[in-house]
Design an enzyme around this catalytic site. Structure first.
Site, PDB file in Angstrom:
ATOM      1  N   LYS A 183      -4.063  -1.862  16.550  1.00 17.60           N
ATOM      2  CA  LYS A 183      -4.803  -1.141  15.508  1.00 17.60           C
ATOM      3  C   LYS A 183      -5.944  -0.314  16.096  1.00 17.60           C
ATOM      4  O   LYS A 183      -6.218   0.787  15.629  1.00 17.60           O
ATOM      5  CB  LYS A 183      -5.329  -2.118  14.455  1.00 17.60           C
ATOM      6  CG  LYS A 183      -4.239  -2.677  13.526  1.00 17.60           C
ATOM      7  CD  LYS A 183      -3.451  -1.569  12.839  1.00 17.60           C
ATOM      8  CE  LYS A 183      -2.768  -2.005  11.555  1.00 17.60           C
ATOM      9  NZ  LYS A 183      -1.895  -0.936  11.021  1.00 17.60           N
ATOM     10  N   SER A 189      13.599   2.587  11.248  1.00 19.34           N
ATOM     11  CA  SER A 189      12.330   2.047  11.736  1.00 19.34           C
ATOM     12  C   SER A 189      11.452   3.216  12.152  1.00 19.34           C
ATOM     13  O   SER A 189      11.951   4.243  12.626  1.00 19.34           O
ATOM     14  CB  SER A 189      12.566   1.143  12.943  1.00 19.34           C
ATOM     15  OG  SER A 189      11.319   0.864  13.560  1.00 19.34           O
ATOM     16  N   LEU A 209       0.820  -1.217   0.000  1.00 18.90           N
ATOM     17  CA  LEU A 209       0.000   0.000   0.000  1.00 18.90           C
ATOM     18  C   LEU A 209       0.853   1.267   0.000  1.00 18.90           C
ATOM     19  O   LEU A 209       0.574   2.211  -0.743  1.00 18.90           O
ATOM     20  CB  LEU A 209      -0.926  -0.011   1.222  1.00 18.90           C
ATOM     21  CG  LEU A 209      -2.121  -0.972   1.115  1.00 18.90           C
ATOM     22  CD1 LEU A 209      -2.712  -1.277   2.486  1.00 18.90           C
ATOM     23  CD2 LEU A 209      -3.190  -0.397   0.192  1.00 18.90           C
ATOM     24  N   TYR A 225      -2.202  -7.550  17.160  1.00 19.34           N
ATOM     25  CA  TYR A 225      -2.435  -6.643  16.033  1.00 19.34           C
ATOM     26  C   TYR A 225      -3.744  -5.870  16.206  1.00 19.34           C
ATOM     27  O   TYR A 225      -3.798  -4.661  15.994  1.00 19.34           O
ATOM     28  CB  TYR A 225      -2.440  -7.492  14.768  1.00 19.34           C
ATOM     29  CG  TYR A 225      -2.615  -6.785  13.457  1.00 19.34           C
ATOM     30  CD1 TYR A 225      -1.577  -6.065  12.882  1.00 19.34           C
ATOM     31  CD2 TYR A 225      -3.820  -6.886  12.751  1.00 19.34           C
ATOM     32  CE1 TYR A 225      -1.731  -5.461  11.643  1.00 19.34           C
ATOM     33  CE2 TYR A 225      -3.980  -6.288  11.520  1.00 19.34           C
ATOM     34  CZ  TYR A 225      -2.933  -5.575  10.962  1.00 19.34           C
ATOM     35  OH  TYR A 225      -3.093  -4.977   9.741  1.00 19.34           O
TER      36      TYR A 225
END
Ligand code: NAD
Length: 328
Positions: free
Chosen positions: A189, A96, A42, A185
């Site tokens: 998120k 990072s 993406l 995750y």
């Protein structure tokens, strides 16, 4: 399924639309964007589109594996090369996102400013909760939630000074709805959704708009769970135009969540049932809750609302104090 030919014809249509004087083109001349995790998937599509619209882009990518191991500067370099060959402006950054200040420093050194941050970098450490280690939990939180925080935090003083900024964060349907094997995750998120909502409030008076997307796209990250035809059909290029809209100076939106993919875009909001008010002057018993449970969880009695702020959500509690028609 969408073939390359279909896709090219769609692109052609989009170009014609852009050439149509009735539709004002969204250009980015003079603007500088940071796209994290832009060495593939993406983030690459976002960078290519923003650069094509005239934006100078910092292509950030650590270049590690999908589970966050190793690093490689080639991922970012390749995308920078693609942008430059197409006549656009881009520089690479290999840090990072946990070192957000270094990522922002690259933008300032190369282009003298930063206007847009697209927090997109991400990894997966999928495991059932029973088998998940502290390492799996911490690394996913460090890259997604802390990485989003660190890059945005470093860009924020620039946004405040110039009274202008656009932040587009990346959540996931997994954060909104949950998914087996993704406790780490999904928690990170949804954390990003909370961060987005608060930053939208804090940024408002300085024209800093902050939104969050939950994308669906065929990429390295989803290639292991999506069938190959789906990976092919869910092109990242279907998500990128939303980034170019939300990142633009004409964007009116802030603090919002969007689901996007395969050319479909929708806004997501909270819904709260009408609820049941009990007397605030008497102790509340669990038996009373049991008695009214079906009303507490009922969204279909015409009383459900969509609170858009903490103040609005809190009002119901205040009203309950003044409410004499309480349930027994
Ligand atoms: P991807 O693996 O192709 O891209 C992620 C990129 O982030 C990689 O190039 C990787 O090298 C980079 N990266 C990882 N850790 C980094 C770090 N610490 N610092 C800098 N860069 C780092 O995956 P994608 O599908 O393009 O994912 C992009 C974002 O979209 C992620 O945040 C992901 O969680 C989210 N997302 C994707 C989907 C989907 O359907 N593809 C669905 C929901 C959410």
């Amino acid at each position: 399924s969408v073939t390359d030919t279909d896709f090219l014809s769609l692109l052609e249509q989009a170009k014609n639309l852009a050439a149509n004087p009735k539709v004002a083109p969204l250009t980015y001349d003079g603007k500088v964007a940071i796209v994290t995790g832009a060495g593939g998937g993406l983030g690459r599509a976002y960078s290519l589109l923003l650069a094509r619209l005239g934006c100078a882009v910092v292509v950030n990518d650590l270049g590690g594996s999908a589970t966050g191991q190793g690093s490689d500067s080639r991922a970012a370099d390749k995308v920078v090369e693609e942008i430059r060959q197409a006549g656009g402006k881009a520089v690479a950054n290999y840090d990072s996102v946990e070192d957000g200040d270094k990522v922002v420093e690259t933008a300032i050194k190369a282009f003298g400013r930063v206007d847009i941050v697209v927090n997109n970098a991400g990894i997966l450490r999928d495991k059932s909760f029973a088998r998940m280690t502290d390492g799996d939990w911490d690394l996913v939180h460090r890259v997604h939630l802390r990485g989003t925080y660190k890059v945005t935090k470093a860009a924020w003083p620039h946004f405040l000074k110039q009274k202008y900024g656009r932040v587009i964060n990346t959540a996931s349907a997994v954060g909104l709805y949950g998914n087996f094997g993704q406790a780490n995750y999904s928690a990170a998120k949804l954390g990003i959704v909370g961060l987005t909502k608060t930053l939208a409030i804090e940024g408002k008076k300085n024209n800093i708009l902050v939104n969050v997307i939950a994308p669906n796209a065929g990429t390295r990250m989803t290639a292991t769970v999506m069938p190959p035809e789906m990976v092919e059909a869910f092109k990242p290029e279907y998500v990128a135009p939303l980034i170019a809209f939300l990142g633009h100076e004409s964007c009116p939106e802030s603090g919002s969540i969007f689901e996007v993919g395969s050319g479909w875009i929708a806004k997501v909001r909270w819904q709260r049932s009408g609820g049941v008010g009990f007397s605030s002057s008497q102790p509340l018993l669990p038996e009373q809750i049991a008695k009214h449970w079906s009303d507490i969880v009922n969204f279909n009695d015409g009383r459900a609302t969509h609170p858009t702020s903490t103040q609005e959500a809190f009002q119901q509690f205040m009203d309950n104090f003044a409410n004499s028609a309480v349930s027994e």
